[in-house]
Structure formats: structure tokens, C-alpha cells
Scaffold this active site. Sequence first.
Site, PDB file in Angstrom:
ATOM      1  N   LYS A  41      -8.048  -4.918  22.381  1.00  0.00           N
ATOM      2  CA  LYS A  41      -9.111  -4.583  21.436  1.00  0.00           C
ATOM      3  C   LYS A  41      -9.774  -5.888  21.035  1.00  0.00           C
ATOM      4  O   LYS A  41      -9.115  -6.842  20.642  1.00  0.00           O
ATOM      5  CB  LYS A  41      -8.575  -3.874  20.194  1.00  0.00           C
ATOM      6  N   THR A  51      -5.459  -5.543   5.138  1.00  0.00           N
ATOM      7  CA  THR A  51      -5.872  -6.491   6.171  1.00  0.00           C
ATOM      8  C   THR A  51      -4.797  -7.547   6.421  1.00  0.00           C
ATOM      9  O   THR A  51      -4.329  -8.194   5.494  1.00  0.00           O
ATOM     10  CB  THR A  51      -7.165  -7.203   5.746  1.00  0.00           C
ATOM     11  N   ASP A  52      -4.407  -7.701   7.682  1.00  0.00           N
ATOM     12  CA  ASP A  52      -3.350  -8.662   8.007  1.00  0.00           C
ATOM     13  C   ASP A  52      -3.945  -9.920   8.608  1.00  0.00           C
ATOM     14  O   ASP A  52      -4.619  -9.889   9.635  1.00  0.00           O
ATOM     15  CB  ASP A  52      -2.336  -8.026   8.967  1.00  0.00           C
ATOM     16  N   HIS A  80     -13.010   1.272   2.510  1.00  0.00           N
ATOM     17  CA  HIS A  80     -13.342   2.178   3.618  1.00  0.00           C
ATOM     18  C   HIS A  80     -12.118   2.908   4.169  1.00  0.00           C
ATOM     19  O   HIS A  80     -12.193   4.096   4.509  1.00  0.00           O
ATOM     20  CB  HIS A  80     -14.008   1.355   4.731  1.00  0.00           C
ATOM     21  N   SER A 104      -7.576  -6.077   0.816  1.00  0.00           N
ATOM     22  CA  SER A 104      -7.694  -7.343   1.557  1.00  0.00           C
ATOM     23  C   SER A 104      -7.262  -8.499   0.665  1.00  0.00           C
ATOM     24  O   SER A 104      -7.762  -9.611   0.783  1.00  0.00           O
ATOM     25  CB  SER A 104      -9.134  -7.543   2.034  1.00  0.00           C
ATOM     26  N   ASN A 137      -7.956   0.809  -8.333  1.00  0.00           N
ATOM     27  CA  ASN A 137      -8.788  -0.177  -7.661  1.00  0.00           C
ATOM     28  C   ASN A 137      -9.252  -1.173  -8.723  1.00  0.00           C
ATOM     29  O   ASN A 137      -9.365  -0.829  -9.901  1.00  0.00           O
ATOM     30  CB  ASN A 137      -9.993   0.492  -7.000  1.00  0.00           C
ATOM     31  N   MET A 194      -0.557  -1.662   3.992  1.00  0.00           N
ATOM     32  CA  MET A 194      -1.425  -1.428   5.137  1.00  0.00           C
ATOM     33  C   MET A 194      -2.715  -2.251   5.110  1.00  0.00           C
ATOM     34  O   MET A 194      -3.598  -2.046   5.935  1.00  0.00           O
ATOM     35  CB  MET A 194      -1.787   0.064   5.214  1.00  0.00           C
TER      36      MET A 194
END
Length: 321
Positions: free
Chosen positions: A67, A221-222, A137, A199, A159, A219
Site C-alpha cells: 500500500k 495514527t501510528d 474521520h 492522532s 473529543n 487504534m
Amino acid sequence: MIIVPEKEIANLMTRDAAFTAVEEVFASMAARSAYNFPVVREAIGHADALYGFKSGFDRAALNLGLKSGGYWPGNAAKGLTNHQSTIFLFDADTGQCRAVVGGNLLTALRTAAASAVSVAHLAREDSRVLGIVGAGHQAAYQLRAVAEQRPFERIVAWNRTADKVEPLRAVADEMGLAFESVTLDELGAVSDVIVTITSSFDPILSAAQVKPGTHVACMGTDTKGKQEVESALIGQATVFTDEVAQSISIGECQHAIGDQTIRAEDITELGAVINAKHVGRSSDDEITLFDGTGVGLQDLAVAAAVVDLAVEQGVATEVEI
């Protein structure tokens, strides 16, 4: 070569199909019949973009490929998704390019499927309250996929900007689930399962906020430096991941490894639970944590499934190369 454009993905890939593909690839990884290649992820010095490659090979499914894509933070202003990616599949016997598949929606679906697989195998059977930390998102995909794994009755969400959780209320309403916007303290106090999908580079969720018996799926952003939960929470939990190498280098466990809260040997591949080589959750009071780092093999698995469906339904485009 087969082309499956982004516009066709929503009509082809279901949550059930994504769940099955991801669960099977986790099992294959743990059985050492599939492996990921080193990740490349770089700031390109243009448009504030991060660009990279995730790739691998699954000998059991004969999925070979990569990817390519990343994160363009200015895309929203252009009416585009910030996360952009394309998946390339190659014939394992000849090396020829077999397919090119739009990867944006597939990335969202496979990420949600990974947390759903972790909930299916690690969360308490009597889980009733699902907590979502983050409302970007990916959050709605997480809510839909995870809520199907246990008889949840209520969704609580947090949030940094509270009004941004309102789109999640619509998803909960659609699923017939009660919904409430809450503080982090309130979320941790009532949630049986918590999904963090941010993130963040600074810990959001603390050990003191998470009650015994909770399953936490990290889960977000890594990348190097990311951190959604404090190291102390990881130290209290039984920790699982998709791939240990990514977990300790770009995943949620990198800080807990760095400050010696845990060792790499303390992290178990989720595939070992799927393959019945590890018991998974051992008590109702145990905190379990899944560090979902997003491995390339997940992308190849869902892309291969989409190619099969596209050919079957006659929506794939074939071109000569």
C-alpha cells in the site's frame, strides 16, 4: 491487470468481509505463514505530507503487494480525504502486477475490522457500554464495526472539541443505541470497551480512568512519537498487538518499552489468541489492551477480497500492461 477504483469499494466491501480478511491474516501472521516488510514513512517536505509504503507477503493466501500513500493535512480544504492510499497486488508466482485497488475506504474498513477482531476475542462477553475517544474521520467506522461484536446498549464518546462528537450520535441512533457525550473520567468509569482513535502525541487516557475488566483498543495514527494512553495503563494491562515489531517502534507500546514499563516479550500477537495458542482474557477483572498498528498484510487481505468480489460482480476493469 485488474483495476478496482475507489468509487466501487463501498458497493463491494462489507464489514463482515473486512472482519474475516483481517482475522485470517492475523492468524496467518501468528502461524508465521505471513510476514510484513519494513515500513517506510517519511515527511516529504511538501504540503506537510507524510508518505510511505506498507508491504508484505502471505504464503497461505498468496497475497503479495504494498500500500502506497499517506496523510495530506490540507486535503479537507480541497474536498478530499486527508488519508490517501492505493494498494498494489502482485502475482506471487510471476511477480506481475495483478491488481491496483483504491485504498482510502479499505484502510478505514480494515482499521475498524482490526479493533473489532480484538473485541471479539478479548472483551468480556457481558460488555454493554462502548467508549469512543476521538471523533475524527475513522471514529464512525470504529463505532459501527465494534458495536457489532458485543450486545452493547450505550455509546459514550469524548473529543477535545466536544461538539465534534455529534456525528457519532447519528451513527448510534441509526444502530438503536443510546449515546452520550461525556468527560474522560466519565467515559472510563462506565465503559466496558474503549476505542481510542486519535492522532495524539501526548497521553489522553490514564490508568486511573480505566476500570478493571475493560478492553482497550488503541487504534490511532501510528508513527514515531504517537501516544494515546499513558505507559502506566499499558503496564496494568495484558497487551496484545497485530505485530510486535511495529508496536514497539511506531505503535502505542513504544513509550512503555522506552521507559521500561514493559518488555517486548510482554506483548502477545492477537493471532495467537485466534489460533488458540494463547488464552486471551483470563479473568473478568483483567484489563486487556490491543495495540493496533495497521500492518500492510491487512491492506493486502482486504484488497484481495475486493478484487475477487469485483471480478465476480463484473465491476473490475482489466487493462494490458
